[in-house]
Design an enzyme around this catalytic site. Structure first.
Site, PDB file in Angstrom:
ATOM      1  N   ARG A 114      51.128 -56.804 -24.613  1.00 19.71           N
ATOM      2  CA  ARG A 114      49.829 -56.669 -23.927  1.00 19.71           C
ATOM      3  C   ARG A 114      49.951 -56.305 -22.446  1.00 19.71           C
ATOM      4  NH1 ARG A 114      48.396 -61.251 -27.262  1.00 19.71           N
ATOM      5  NH2 ARG A 114      47.073 -60.539 -28.987  1.00 19.71           N
ATOM      6  N   LYS A 149      45.531 -42.922 -17.060  1.00 18.80           N
ATOM      7  CA  LYS A 149      45.380 -42.488 -18.450  1.00 18.80           C
ATOM      8  C   LYS A 149      46.762 -42.388 -19.086  1.00 18.80           C
ATOM      9  CE  LYS A 149      41.163 -39.709 -18.645  1.00 18.80           C
ATOM     10  NZ  LYS A 149      40.638 -38.359 -18.948  1.00 18.80           N
ATOM     11  N   GLU A 151      46.798 -27.569 -12.010  1.00 22.90           N
ATOM     12  CA  GLU A 151      45.989 -28.781 -11.867  1.00 22.90           C
ATOM     13  C   GLU A 151      45.524 -28.967 -10.424  1.00 22.90           C
ATOM     14  OE1 GLU A 151      44.592 -30.828 -13.810  1.00 22.90           O
ATOM     15  OE2 GLU A 151      45.633 -30.833 -15.740  1.00 22.90           O
ATOM     16  N   LYS A 200      41.733 -36.717  -6.822  1.00 19.11           N
ATOM     17  CA  LYS A 200      41.763 -37.585  -7.997  1.00 19.11           C
ATOM     18  C   LYS A 200      41.559 -39.045  -7.614  1.00 19.11           C
ATOM     19  CE  LYS A 200      44.086 -38.267 -12.374  1.00 19.11           C
ATOM     20  NZ  LYS A 200      45.127 -37.765 -13.292  1.00 19.11           N
ATOM     21  N   GLU A 217      36.354 -43.581 -16.787  1.00 16.59           N
ATOM     22  CA  GLU A 217      35.753 -42.315 -17.225  1.00 16.59           C
ATOM     23  C   GLU A 217      34.404 -42.528 -17.921  1.00 16.59           C
ATOM     24  OE1 GLU A 217      37.881 -38.287 -18.502  1.00 16.59           O
ATOM     25  OE2 GLU A 217      37.693 -39.662 -20.190  1.00 16.59           O
ATOM     26  N   ARG A 231      34.248 -39.439 -13.525  1.00 20.18           N
ATOM     27  CA  ARG A 231      35.639 -39.050 -13.757  1.00 20.18           C
ATOM     28  C   ARG A 231      35.777 -37.888 -14.739  1.00 20.18           C
ATOM     29  NH1 ARG A 231      41.009 -42.861 -14.560  1.00 20.18           N
ATOM     30  NH2 ARG A 231      42.396 -41.147 -15.072  1.00 20.18           N
ATOM     31  N   ASN A 273      38.163 -33.259 -16.085  1.00 23.07           N
ATOM     32  CA  ASN A 273      38.466 -32.537 -17.326  1.00 23.07           C
ATOM     33  C   ASN A 273      38.080 -31.065 -17.259  1.00 23.07           C
ATOM     34  OD1 ASN A 273      39.465 -34.813 -18.809  1.00 23.07           O
ATOM     35  ND2 ASN A 273      37.356 -35.524 -19.035  1.00 23.07           N
ATOM     36  N   HIS A 275      39.671 -28.486 -19.500  1.00 22.37           N
ATOM     37  CA  HIS A 275      40.504 -29.177 -20.473  1.00 22.37           C
ATOM     38  C   HIS A 275      39.963 -29.144 -21.906  1.00 22.37           C
ATOM     39  CE1 HIS A 275      42.463 -30.571 -16.881  1.00 22.37           C
ATOM     40  NE2 HIS A 275      43.308 -31.305 -17.546  1.00 22.37           N
ATOM     41  N   HIS A 316      42.728 -27.933 -24.159  1.00 25.69           N
ATOM     42  CA  HIS A 316      43.387 -28.792 -25.144  1.00 25.69           C
ATOM     43  C   HIS A 316      43.306 -28.196 -26.545  1.00 25.69           C
ATOM     44  CE1 HIS A 316      43.379 -32.852 -22.754  1.00 25.69           C
ATOM     45  NE2 HIS A 316      44.359 -32.048 -22.400  1.00 25.69           N
ATOM     46  N   HIS A 346      50.567 -27.017 -20.664  1.00 25.17           N
ATOM     47  CA  HIS A 346      49.276 -27.651 -20.421  1.00 25.17           C
ATOM     48  C   HIS A 346      48.496 -26.964 -19.296  1.00 25.17           C
ATOM     49  CE1 HIS A 346      46.248 -30.750 -19.807  1.00 25.17           C
ATOM     50  NE2 HIS A 346      46.580 -30.780 -18.525  1.00 25.17           N
TER      51      HIS A 346
END
Length: 334
Positions: A113, A135, A177, A214, A224, A228, A232, A235, A239, A252
């Protein structure tokens, strides 16, 4: 230079300093067991330099590429941590690019955890974007980042000297990015790419400005829930193209660049972006089947039934969120 991200339950510290990988104890406590997760693309001298500084250090090396960001590899690392009796007070260090950062963070965030986690990003992509923000995820099949959570590193050590061993295509791929960060939140950052001359001359400023964009967004919306989502930009379609090419063929950042070009509506901004991407030697388009793109967008974690939230930029430095029907992309953007 130090930059802090203040979160609801912790603070994530970012250090930007040449050769900081050689003096880890200045930034993080190594008085514990340390698992260094890296890949075959990271020079062995970096492995050895980090391992040498650990009182009880272990190395887990995976293959380079998206295929290592899988549930199978994730389980193998967990098994190794169990065998070595790692506890929640012990440390995982991600040494590598975005794949390693995502994989290592997911391991650290879920083993017992949650255990200690630090990152030494060694690519432009990871230094500019993926090493901060919390993330962490693995892929399932050909769907990117579909199994994951939010788990922030206690420290990120950005050593610009590690970029000297990066292949040029990887180098430029990661800079996309930062281009995105400029478009959504810092017009002056975007203009740095438009200036004549070598990108390397402004590299540190580019990285710092991109990280600030960021940081400002993540501090306002860590999980998000709304704002936030502007991170993306490019993306959703990007993606999908990555998935069509089985997470290979295009990197990417290259797919994000293609996604931004496809979603932008302002022709003037598209033309400015086109010139910047050409300067970075990244592709402007890719061949694909429209039905496949729609299929993967529907599986995207940002999709909600028939709808998906896309990011639009009508003025450089500002972004807005637009919920649209996925099917509307078919004739309009794809």
């Amino acid at each position: 230079m130090e930059m802090n991200i203040q979160l609801a339950e912790k603070m994530s510290r970012i250090y930007i300093e040449k050769d900081c990988r050689l003096n880890l104890e200045r930034y993080i406590s190594l008085d514990c067991k340390v698992m260094i997760i890296t890949d075959e693309g990271v020079p062995e001298k970096y492995h050895e330099e980090v391992l040498r500084q650990c009182k009880e250090g272990y190395l887990f090396v995976v293959k380079q590429g998206e295929e290592s960001k899988s549930l199978e590899i994730y389980e193998q690392i967990l098994q190794k941590l169990l065998e070595l009796d790692f506890s929640r007070k012990d440390l995982v260090i991600a040494l590598g690019g975005g794949v390693i950062g995502d994989l290592s963070g997911f391991v650290a965030g879920t083993f017992k955890r949650g255990m200690r986690f630090a990152s030494i990003p060694t690519t432009t992509l990871s230094q500019i974007d993926s090493s901060i923000g919390g993330k962490v995820a693995v892929n399932m099949g050909e769907v990117k980042n579909v199994v994951g959570t939010f788990y922030h590193p206690e420290a990120v050590l950005i050593d610009l000297n590690t970029l000297s061993t990066l292949p040029r295509r990887h180098y430029y791929n990661g800079l996309v990015e930062a281009v995105k960060a400029g478009l959504i939140g810092d017009e002056d950052l975007f203009k740095l790419f438009e200036k004549s001359g070598h990108i390397e001359e402004n590299l540190e400023e580019i990285i710092v400005r991109a990280l600030r964009v960021k940081k400002n967004v993540v501090e306002k919306d860590e999980k998000e829930e709304n704002l936030r989502k502007i991170l993306n930009f490019g993306h959703t379609i990007g993606h999908a193209i990555e998935s069509i090419y089985h997470l290979e063929g295009y990197y990417h950042g290259e797919c994000v660049g293609i996604g931004m070009m496809m979603i932008l509506e302002k022709e003037e901004i598209r033309e400015r972006l086109r010139k910047v991407l050409c300067k970075l030697n990244v592709p402007l388009s890719a061949k694909y089947d429209v039905e496949e793109v729609i299929h993967f967008i529907k599986k995207d974690k940002k999709a909600n039934g028939k709808y998906v939230t896309v990011v639009q930029v009508d003025k450089v430095g500002e972004a807005k969120l637009l919920p649209i029907e996925i099917e509307s992309l078919r004739g309009n953007k794809l």
